[in-house]
Design an enzyme around this catalytic site. Sequence first.
Site, PDB file in Angstrom:
ATOM      1  N   LYS A 165       0.825  -1.214   0.000  1.00  0.00           N
ATOM      2  CA  LYS A 165       0.000   0.000   0.000  1.00  0.00           C
ATOM      3  C   LYS A 165       0.862   1.269   0.000  1.00  0.00           C
ATOM      4  CE  LYS A 165      -2.235  -1.086   3.849  1.00  0.00           C
ATOM      5  NZ  LYS A 165      -1.674  -2.412   4.197  1.00  0.00           N
ATOM      6  N   ARG A 198     -10.032   1.027   8.525  1.00  0.00           N
ATOM      7  CA  ARG A 198      -9.639  -0.333   8.881  1.00  0.00           C
ATOM      8  C   ARG A 198     -10.726  -1.047   9.671  1.00  0.00           C
ATOM      9  NH1 ARG A 198      -3.718   0.419   8.693  1.00  0.00           N
ATOM     10  NH2 ARG A 198      -2.646  -1.510   9.154  1.00  0.00           N
ATOM     11  N   ARG A 239      11.724  -6.319   5.858  1.00  0.00           N
ATOM     12  CA  ARG A 239      11.847  -5.037   5.159  1.00  0.00           C
ATOM     13  C   ARG A 239      12.503  -3.947   6.004  1.00  0.00           C
ATOM     14  NH1 ARG A 239       5.427  -3.245   4.664  1.00  0.00           N
ATOM     15  NH2 ARG A 239       5.137  -2.841   6.878  1.00  0.00           N
ATOM     16  N   ARG A 297      10.803  -0.662  11.136  1.00  0.00           N
ATOM     17  CA  ARG A 297       9.680  -0.411  12.021  1.00  0.00           C
ATOM     18  C   ARG A 297       9.694  -1.375  13.204  1.00  0.00           C
ATOM     19  NH1 ARG A 297       4.511  -0.012   8.190  1.00  0.00           N
ATOM     20  NH2 ARG A 297       3.681  -1.186   9.942  1.00  0.00           N
ATOM     21  N   ARG A 337      -0.875  -8.584  13.078  1.00  0.00           N
ATOM     22  CA  ARG A 337      -1.438  -7.549  12.199  1.00  0.00           C
ATOM     23  C   ARG A 337      -2.280  -8.195  11.098  1.00  0.00           C
ATOM     24  NH1 ARG A 337       4.115  -5.055  11.044  1.00  0.00           N
ATOM     25  NH2 ARG A 337       3.117  -4.035   9.274  1.00  0.00           N
TER      26      ARG A 337
HETATM   27  P1  ADP Z   1       0.602  -2.190   7.868  1.00  0.00           P
HETATM   28  O1  ADP Z   1      -0.531  -1.934   6.927  1.00  0.00           O
HETATM   29  O2  ADP Z   1       1.822  -2.671   7.193  1.00  0.00           O
HETATM   30  O3  ADP Z   1       0.228  -3.050   9.042  1.00  0.00           O
HETATM   31  P2  ADP Z   1       0.533   0.581   8.900  1.00  0.00           P
HETATM   32  O4  ADP Z   1       1.695   1.469   8.896  1.00  0.00           O
HETATM   33  O5  ADP Z   1      -0.632   0.935   8.038  1.00  0.00           O
HETATM   34  O6  ADP Z   1       1.103  -0.851   8.536  1.00  0.00           O
HETATM   35  O7  ADP Z   1      -0.031   0.432  10.395  1.00  0.00           O
HETATM   36  C1  ADP Z   1       0.805   0.128  11.481  1.00  0.00           C
HETATM   37  C2  ADP Z   1      -0.014   0.023  12.767  1.00  0.00           C
HETATM   38  O8  ADP Z   1      -0.638   1.289  13.051  1.00  0.00           O
HETATM   39  C3  ADP Z   1      -1.181  -0.969  12.730  1.00  0.00           C
HETATM   40  O9  ADP Z   1      -0.760  -2.263  13.033  1.00  0.00           O
HETATM   41  C4  ADP Z   1      -2.108  -0.373  13.790  1.00  0.00           C
HETATM   42  O10 ADP Z   1      -1.672  -0.674  15.098  1.00  0.00           O
HETATM   43  C5  ADP Z   1      -1.941   1.115  13.595  1.00  0.00           C
HETATM   44  N1  ADP Z   1      -2.921   1.665  12.635  1.00  0.00           N
HETATM   45  C6  ADP Z   1      -2.663   2.212  11.417  1.00  0.00           C
HETATM   46  N2  ADP Z   1      -3.798   2.602  10.812  1.00  0.00           N
HETATM   47  C7  ADP Z   1      -4.814   2.293  11.663  1.00  0.00           C
HETATM   48  C8  ADP Z   1      -6.226   2.436  11.611  1.00  0.00           C
HETATM   49  N3  ADP Z   1      -6.830   2.975  10.546  1.00  0.00           N
HETATM   50  N4  ADP Z   1      -6.952   2.009  12.677  1.00  0.00           N
HETATM   51  C9  ADP Z   1      -6.354   1.465  13.750  1.00  0.00           C
HETATM   52  N5  ADP Z   1      -5.033   1.292  13.865  1.00  0.00           N
HETATM   53  C10 ADP Z   1      -4.254   1.704  12.833  1.00  0.00           C
END
Ligand code: ADP
Length: 229
Positions: free
Chosen positions: A23, A98, A137, A171, A182
């Site tokens: 993404k 999400r 990564r 990260r 996740r």
């Molecule tokens: P990825 O899609 O690779 O898991 P992100 O950078 O989008 O990574 O998200 C990392 C973390 O941030 C998620 O595991 C969650 O804890 C939090 N997070 C990100 N976006 C949301 C969201 N829209 N709602 C709730 N938690 C979120």
Amino acid sequence: MDGTQTPQAAMVLILLGPPGAGKGTQARRLEDRFGLVQLSTGDLLRAAVAAGTPAGREAEAVMKAGGLVSDQIVINILRDRLDGADCANGVILDGFPRTDAQATALDTLLGERGQRITAAISLEVEDQAMIRRVAGRFTCADCGEGFHEDFKQPKQSGVCDKCGSTQMTRRADDTAETAAQRLAAYHTQTAPLIAHYETAGALVRVDAMGEIDTITDALTQTVENAINA
Ligand code: ADP
Ligand code: ZN
């Protein structure tokens, strides 16, 4: 209607897909191509954690465990960002919504601004491959270029191909254990949104297991179709 000039409707693209689906990589490419702004709630939350804001302090442990941060925190962060002047031309939502509650909140936020979703794009990938992608990564701290221990080492070890920086970051949540959590959170809470946007007639599925450039081409085509629709 009120006599003021109506600007061309701002684009709102949603990228859906599990952790590791690409993404962020694809969102950055679409930004350049279409003059859009990537809004990654993950990046916004990591910035809040780094800044030590109240929201960041609350989010930190949840993120480290691979769970979802509370809807209220995420919706507030996104709302503030959506009002940024740089977002006037359109946005790519990366990692939001999400949950059902976030999807509903997004409809309200867009409705208040006279906007609507242009397309919700589902990056379709094979689950089993995602944990390995995520766990290996790392990223250039200076330009954001992504690398991978097994699939995309820098040409010269430790040096960014794109900008020459030697500062690489990983990260905190990109471990195999957290990635599995996740992925589970994605399946229980986020994947149902695919059906939601399908029903709304906004869904486009894109095969995202191939080459990064091929996927970018498919996404570009999707966005162009949406513009010309
Ligand atoms: P990825 O899609 O690779 O898991 P992100 O950078 O989008 O990574 O998200 C990392 C973390 O941030 C998620 O595991 C969650 O804890 C939090 N997070 C990100 N976006 C949301 C969201 N829209 N709602 C709730 N938690 C979120
Ligand atoms: Zn770099």
